[in-house]
Design a protein around this motif. Structure first.
Motif, PDB file in Angstrom:
ATOM      1  N   GLY A   1       8.637  28.093  14.365  1.00 38.62           N
ATOM      2  CA  GLY A   1       7.636  28.768  13.558  1.00 38.62           C
ATOM      3  C   GLY A   1       7.640  28.308  12.114  1.00 38.62           C
ATOM      4  O   GLY A   1       6.618  28.327  11.445  1.00 38.62           O
ATOM      5  N   TRP A   2       8.765  27.856  11.609  1.00 35.86           N
ATOM      6  CA  TRP A   2       8.846  27.476  10.201  1.00 35.86           C
ATOM      7  C   TRP A   2       8.610  25.987   9.975  1.00 35.86           C
ATOM      8  O   TRP A   2       8.440  25.546   8.843  1.00 35.86           O
ATOM      9  CB  TRP A   2      10.183  27.908   9.599  1.00 35.86           C
ATOM     10  CG  TRP A   2      11.377  27.212  10.202  1.00 35.86           C
ATOM     11  CD1 TRP A   2      12.058  27.579  11.315  1.00 35.86           C
ATOM     12  CD2 TRP A   2      12.011  26.019   9.716  1.00 35.86           C
ATOM     13  NE1 TRP A   2      13.064  26.699  11.564  1.00 35.86           N
ATOM     14  CE2 TRP A   2      13.078  25.730  10.593  1.00 35.86           C
ATOM     15  CE3 TRP A   2      11.793  25.178   8.639  1.00 35.86           C
ATOM     16  CZ2 TRP A   2      13.908  24.633  10.431  1.00 35.86           C
ATOM     17  CZ3 TRP A   2      12.627  24.088   8.474  1.00 35.86           C
ATOM     18  CH2 TRP A   2      13.673  23.836   9.357  1.00 35.86           C
ATOM     19  N   LEU A   3       8.599  25.163  11.052  1.00 39.13           N
ATOM     20  CA  LEU A   3       8.406  23.727  10.884  1.00 39.13           C
ATOM     21  C   LEU A   3       7.540  23.181  12.025  1.00 39.13           C
ATOM     22  O   LEU A   3       8.045  22.884  13.102  1.00 39.13           O
ATOM     23  CB  LEU A   3       9.761  23.006  10.864  1.00 39.13           C
ATOM     24  CG  LEU A   3       9.773  21.558  10.413  1.00 39.13           C
ATOM     25  CD1 LEU A   3       9.270  21.415   8.983  1.00 39.13           C
ATOM     26  CD2 LEU A   3      11.165  20.978  10.502  1.00 39.13           C
ATOM     27  N   PRO A   4       6.237  23.055  11.789  1.00 37.35           N
ATOM     28  CA  PRO A   4       5.347  22.508  12.825  1.00 37.35           C
ATOM     29  C   PRO A   4       5.738  21.072  13.185  1.00 37.35           C
ATOM     30  O   PRO A   4       6.377  20.369  12.402  1.00 37.35           O
ATOM     31  CB  PRO A   4       3.958  22.541  12.186  1.00 37.35           C
ATOM     32  CG  PRO A   4       4.085  23.447  11.012  1.00 37.35           C
ATOM     33  CD  PRO A   4       5.515  23.429  10.583  1.00 37.35           C
ATOM     34  N   LEU A   5       5.310  20.622  14.356  1.00 35.92           N
ATOM     35  CA  LEU A   5       5.660  19.293  14.860  1.00 35.92           C
ATOM     36  C   LEU A   5       5.223  18.181  13.893  1.00 35.92           C
ATOM     37  O   LEU A   5       5.951  17.222  13.686  1.00 35.92           O
ATOM     38  CB  LEU A   5       5.029  19.078  16.241  1.00 35.92           C
ATOM     39  CG  LEU A   5       5.565  17.926  17.070  1.00 35.92           C
ATOM     40  CD1 LEU A   5       7.073  18.029  17.246  1.00 35.92           C
ATOM     41  CD2 LEU A   5       4.892  17.893  18.422  1.00 35.92           C
ATOM     42  N   ALA A   6       4.057  18.318  13.285  1.00 34.02           N
ATOM     43  CA  ALA A   6       3.578  17.294  12.332  1.00 34.02           C
ATOM     44  C   ALA A   6       4.508  17.210  11.119  1.00 34.02           C
ATOM     45  O   ALA A   6       4.805  16.115  10.634  1.00 34.02           O
ATOM     46  CB  ALA A   6       2.155  17.608  11.884  1.00 34.02           C
ATOM     47  N   GLN A   7       4.980  18.345  10.631  1.00 36.21           N
ATOM     48  CA  GLN A   7       5.905  18.349   9.494  1.00 36.21           C
ATOM     49  C   GLN A   7       7.265  17.781   9.896  1.00 36.21           C
ATOM     50  O   GLN A   7       7.904  17.078   9.115  1.00 36.21           O
ATOM     51  CB  GLN A   7       6.065  19.772   8.937  1.00 36.21           C
ATOM     52  CG  GLN A   7       4.817  20.314   8.278  1.00 36.21           C
ATOM     53  CD  GLN A   7       4.418  19.515   7.052  1.00 36.21           C
ATOM     54  OE1 GLN A   7       5.212  18.831   6.417  1.00 36.21           O
ATOM     55  NE2 GLN A   7       3.138  19.572   6.707  1.00 36.21           N
ATOM     56  N   LEU A   8       7.705  18.100  11.120  1.00 37.40           N
ATOM     57  CA  LEU A   8       8.967  17.556  11.619  1.00 37.40           C
ATOM     58  C   LEU A   8       8.870  16.030  11.701  1.00 37.40           C
ATOM     59  O   LEU A   8       9.807  15.325  11.315  1.00 37.40           O
ATOM     60  CB  LEU A   8       9.296  18.151  12.988  1.00 37.40           C
ATOM     61  CG  LEU A   8      10.602  17.685  13.632  1.00 37.40           C
ATOM     62  CD1 LEU A   8      11.796  18.025  12.749  1.00 37.40           C
ATOM     63  CD2 LEU A   8      10.756  18.304  15.008  1.00 37.40           C
ATOM     64  N   HIS A   9       7.753  15.520  12.177  1.00 37.60           N
ATOM     65  CA  HIS A   9       7.530  14.074  12.270  1.00 37.60           C
ATOM     66  C   HIS A   9       7.590  13.437  10.876  1.00 37.60           C
ATOM     67  O   HIS A   9       8.212  12.391  10.685  1.00 37.60           O
ATOM     68  CB  HIS A   9       6.177  13.805  12.931  1.00 37.60           C
ATOM     69  CG  HIS A   9       5.838  12.358  13.077  1.00 37.60           C
ATOM     70  ND1 HIS A   9       6.580  11.480  13.829  1.00 37.60           N
ATOM     71  CD2 HIS A   9       4.819  11.624  12.563  1.00 37.60           C
ATOM     72  CE1 HIS A   9       6.047  10.275  13.765  1.00 37.60           C
ATOM     73  NE2 HIS A   9       4.968  10.337  12.998  1.00 37.60           N
ATOM     74  N   ARG A  10       6.971  14.066   9.902  1.00 38.54           N
ATOM     75  CA  ARG A  10       6.984  13.560   8.526  1.00 38.54           C
ATOM     76  C   ARG A  10       8.412  13.569   7.967  1.00 38.54           C
ATOM     77  O   ARG A  10       8.858  12.607   7.338  1.00 38.54           O
ATOM     78  CB  ARG A  10       6.066  14.402   7.642  1.00 38.54           C
ATOM     79  CG  ARG A  10       5.984  13.892   6.208  1.00 38.54           C
ATOM     80  CD  ARG A  10       4.956  14.634   5.382  1.00 38.54           C
ATOM     81  NE  ARG A  10       3.612  14.266   5.826  1.00 38.54           N
ATOM     82  CZ  ARG A  10       2.740  15.132   6.345  1.00 38.54           C
ATOM     83  NH1 ARG A  10       3.040  16.392   6.469  1.00 38.54           N
ATOM     84  NH2 ARG A  10       1.551  14.721   6.727  1.00 38.54           N
ATOM     85  N   LEU A  11       9.148  14.646   8.211  1.00 38.61           N
ATOM     86  CA  LEU A  11      10.531  14.760   7.734  1.00 38.61           C
ATOM     87  C   LEU A  11      11.425  13.707   8.387  1.00 38.61           C
ATOM     88  O   LEU A  11      12.263  13.093   7.715  1.00 38.61           O
ATOM     89  CB  LEU A  11      11.043  16.172   8.018  1.00 38.61           C
ATOM     90  CG  LEU A  11      12.279  16.638   7.293  1.00 38.61           C
ATOM     91  CD1 LEU A  11      12.092  16.577   5.788  1.00 38.61           C
ATOM     92  CD2 LEU A  11      12.620  18.057   7.721  1.00 38.61           C
ATOM     93  N   GLU A  12      11.239  13.489   9.689  1.00 35.42           N
ATOM     94  CA  GLU A  12      11.994  12.434  10.387  1.00 35.42           C
ATOM     95  C   GLU A  12      11.733  11.079   9.729  1.00 35.42           C
ATOM     96  O   GLU A  12      12.669  10.314   9.483  1.00 35.42           O
ATOM     97  CB  GLU A  12      11.565  12.348  11.854  1.00 35.42           C
ATOM     98  CG  GLU A  12      11.998  13.488  12.721  1.00 35.42           C
ATOM     99  CD  GLU A  12      11.280  13.492  14.064  1.00 35.42           C
ATOM    100  OE1 GLU A  12      11.687  14.289  14.917  1.00 35.42           O
ATOM    101  OE2 GLU A  12      10.316  12.716  14.262  1.00 35.42           O
ATOM    102  N   GLY A  13      10.472  10.812   9.446  1.00 32.49           N
ATOM    103  CA  GLY A  13      10.111   9.543   8.821  1.00 32.49           C
ATOM    104  C   GLY A  13      10.762   9.358   7.460  1.00 32.49           C
ATOM    105  O   GLY A  13      11.279   8.280   7.152  1.00 32.49           O
TER     106      GLY A  13
END
Length: 165
Positions: free
Chosen positions: A139-151
């Motif tokens: 709920g606090w980290l959508p998949l798109a944000q997780l992808h950006r953070l991974e990058g």
């Protein structure tokens, strides 16, 4: 005593900066079709590691066989390539500015930056494909944000590793 900065040094620095500018300018208007020189080898490596197959879709990029993941223009890693190239070339120029550097270090820095980009992109995209497959989302980290953070973490880690090496 030799001067700290020579005309050769200035010419090499200008060449590096113009080369980086031209690549950035090309990237800003390029489509996925124009970026196959970096998207295709990255996709091959992702396929080998992840086991996911991709097919090229004109003007879009490489689409996974289940049509759930697209390796698009934004996945090309050209900004990483530019950063890696500038870091390698400018740091070498700065460090050895009192020496007469051979011109071959510029294409060598470009090749090393390209190979590092392929490896970093492969890791980043493979992690993204695996993350999508296990559907990690909170709920606090959508998949798109997780992808950006991974990058961000993967690119920073590879730049740091490249700098140290």
């Amino acid at each position: 005593m030799k001067p700290r900065v020579t005309w050769n040094w200035i010419a090499q620095l200008v060449t590096v900066l113009i080369g980086a500018y031209l690549l950035k300018r090309h990237y800003s208007t390029a489509s996925a079709d124009d970026l196959r020189w970096i998207l295709a080898p990255t996709t091959v490596l992702v396929e080998l590691i992840s086991g996911t197959s991709f097919e090229f879709e004109s003007h879009a990029g490489y689409l996974s066989s289940n049509r759930s993941f697209l390796i698009a223009k934004s996945c090309a890693g050209v900004n990483f390539l530019l950063t890696a190239f500038l870091m390698l070339a400018v740091s070498r120029l700065w460090r050895d500015r009192s020496q007469n550097m051979p011109w071959k270090f510029i294409p060598t820095a470009a090749l090393i930056a390209y190979l590092a980009t392929l490896i970093a992109n492969t890791v980043r995209i493979t992690v993204a494909v695996q993350t999508q497959q296990i559907q990690i989302e909170s709920g606090w980290l959508p998949l798109a944000q997780l992808h950006r953070l991974e990058g961000i973490f993967i690119y920073f880690g590879f730049l740091l590793l490249l700098f140290v090496i």
